[in-house]
Design a protein around this motif. Structure first.
Motif, PDB file in Angstrom:
ATOM      1  N   GLU A 183      -1.199   3.375  -3.597  1.00  0.00           N
ATOM      2  CA  GLU A 183      -0.419   2.252  -4.504  1.00  0.00           C
ATOM      3  C   GLU A 183      -1.756   1.269  -4.523  1.00  0.00           C
ATOM      4  O   GLU A 183      -2.462   0.645  -3.708  1.00  0.00           O
ATOM      5  N   TYR A 184      -1.848   1.048  -5.951  1.00  0.00           N
ATOM      6  CA  TYR A 184      -3.077  -0.027  -6.074  1.00  0.00           C
ATOM      7  C   TYR A 184      -2.985  -1.143  -5.469  1.00  0.00           C
ATOM      8  O   TYR A 184      -2.013  -1.916  -5.556  1.00  0.00           O
ATOM      9  N   CYS A 185      -3.993  -1.775  -4.481  1.00  0.00           N
ATOM     10  CA  CYS A 185      -3.847  -2.734  -3.687  1.00  0.00           C
ATOM     11  C   CYS A 185      -4.892  -3.575  -3.852  1.00  0.00           C
ATOM     12  O   CYS A 185      -5.296  -4.529  -2.873  1.00  0.00           O
TER      13      CYS A 185
ATOM     14  N   HIS B 169       0.971  -1.015   0.009  1.00  0.00           N
ATOM     15  CA  HIS B 169       0.049   0.055   0.073  1.00  0.00           C
ATOM     16  C   HIS B 169       1.011   1.291   0.109  1.00  0.00           C
ATOM     17  O   HIS B 169       2.065   1.039   0.049  1.00  0.00           O
TER      18      HIS B 169
ATOM     19  N   CYS C  90      -4.871   5.895   0.292  1.00  0.00           N
ATOM     20  CA  CYS C  90      -3.680   4.879  -0.257  1.00  0.00           C
ATOM     21  C   CYS C  90      -3.289   5.227  -1.716  1.00  0.00           C
ATOM     22  O   CYS C  90      -4.159   5.673  -2.574  1.00  0.00           O
TER      23      CYS C  90
ATOM     24  N   MET D 235      -9.681   3.348   1.369  1.00  0.00           N
ATOM     25  CA  MET D 235      -9.167   3.027   2.673  1.00  0.00           C
ATOM     26  C   MET D 235      -8.766   4.442   3.046  1.00  0.00           C
ATOM     27  O   MET D 235      -7.501   4.828   3.069  1.00  0.00           O
TER      28      MET D 235
ATOM     29  N   HIS E 125      -9.049  -0.629  -3.165  1.00  0.00           N
ATOM     30  CA  HIS E 125      -7.948   0.339  -3.058  1.00  0.00           C
ATOM     31  C   HIS E 125      -8.253   1.847  -2.587  1.00  0.00           C
ATOM     32  O   HIS E 125      -7.873   2.696  -1.860  1.00  0.00           O
TER      33      HIS E 125
HETATM   34 CU1  CUA Z   1      -4.027   0.237   0.008  1.00  0.00          CU
HETATM   35 CU2  CUA Z   1      -4.210   0.872  -2.375  1.00  0.00          CU
END
Ligand code: CUA
Length: 355
Positions: A228-230, A191, A226, A237, A234
């Motif tokens: 960063e693609y998670c 993340h 966040c 959060m 995503h």
């Molecule tokens: Cu955690 Cu994108």
């Protein structure tokens, strides 16, 4: 055709100037608007901390240099287009004089960019060193940040509690530094922790601890996300950073430290909560519930949102959430427990007492 070529760089220039003006205006307006209510601006143009200000100023400098280069080159292009355009008085098959090589020009366009890049490099290094110094100076508060799919755990080892999704920090005042050092780790995937008004992005990597410092003198609720693609949630959060004066922060710590209240009026809900799988994932301090897979619920009702920002924290949304979290936050790792409605109501009544 020459007419079109003449217009295009000028139009671009005007558009760039307009954008710059707009950026300046909105940054000023946003700084003025910063209040104690939730500040939804996630803009690097309204820095509220020393490191965000350093990043912002560096950005402006790079932008100014890029604009200057653009003006010089677009100007030379425009000049050439007008000055050397076909005037209809030269025979069509006559070539202009062909010139090869010019030491002066070659030197100019080699050394010029080299100096610009060198200057930018030195300024970036200076910023990095300054940020590094800020990070090693006496820290006031240590917070362990653990990113999960898809929520944030903020643990305060000094005080012995966890406060998911809402990070409280004291503001810097004339007597004390409100600097908070975050130690970031992830429970699952990569993340990135980003609160644009307070600091740059920092990757949150499983099994690798990164650190960063948050500090601001302006009380307020800063939003972050966040970066960063998670996975599926995503975008779901939210980070709420509550920066508050020292006394308010101390009061918040005091309210978070005790175990959960034990209200006999909701004994049935507590019993239902503990009899179901809720306790495998959630902690309610002072009860047998000690799961760590999901957010700590000890002081659930002190938080503004549920599902890491996907919904306001109120009875109606809690009922929806406990009935089937997938309708509120599709993809989240909490399944529907398929509980009878009276159990859902009892559990929510219990949750509502967790102030
Ligand atoms: Cu955690 Cu994108």
């Amino acid at each position: 055709m020459p007419c079109r070529a003449e217009l295009s760089p000028a139009t671009t220039l005007a558009a760039t100037a307009a954008t710059l003006a707009a950026v300046g205006v909105s940054a000023a307006a946003r700084v003025a608007m910063a209040a104690v209510a939730d500040d939804h601006t996630r803009s690097v143009f309204a820095p509220a901390s020393p490191s965000a200000t350093a990043i912002y100023e560096l950005f402006l400098l790079v932008l100014a240099i890029a604009v200057a280069i653009f003006v010089v080159f677009a100007g030379a292009l425009l000049y050439s287009i007008i000055r050397f355009r076909a005037r209809g008085d030269t025979p069509p098959d006559e070539e202009p004089p062909q010139i090869y090589g010019s030491r002066a020009i070659e030197l100019a366009w080699t050394v010029g960019p080299l100096l610009i890049v060198l200057a930018l490099f030195l300024i970036v290094v200076r910023n990095l060193v300054q940020t590094g110094e800020a990070e090693t100076a006496g820290d006031e508060l240590g917070v362990r940040v653990v990113a999960h799919q898809w929520w944030w755990d903020f643990q305060y080892p000094e005080y012995g509690f966890s406060a998911p999704n809402e990070l409280h920090i004291p503001t810097t005042d004339t007597e004390h530094s409100g600097r908070a050092r975050l130690r970031l780790d992830s429970a699952d995937v990569v993340h990135s922790f980003w609160v644009p008004r307070l600091a740059g992005k920092t990757d949150v990597i499983p099994g690798h601890e990164n650190t960063m410092v948050l500090e601001t003198a302006e009380p307020g609720v800063y939003h972050g996300q966040c970066a960063e693609y998670c996975g599926m949630q995503h975008a779901g959060m939210l980070i709420r950073v509550v920066a508050e004066p020292r006394a308010d922060f101390a009061a918040w710590v005091k309210a978070q430290q005790p175990p959960a209240v034990d209200d006999p009026a909701v004994a049935k809900g507590r019993e239902r909560f503990q009899a179901n799988a809720c306790v495998n994932c959630h902690t309610v301090r002072g009860t047998p519930a000690d799961g760590t897979f999901g957010p700590d619920l000890t002081h659930l009702m002190s938080r503004r949102t549920i599902g890491a920002g996907v919904a306001e924290n109120n009875e109606a949304n809690l009922l929806k959430w406990v009935t089937d979290p997938q309708t509120v936050k599709p993809g989240c790792h909490m399944p529907s427990m398929h509980l009878p409605p009276e159990d859902v109501q009892a559990i929510v009544s219990y949750l509502l007492t967790l102030k």
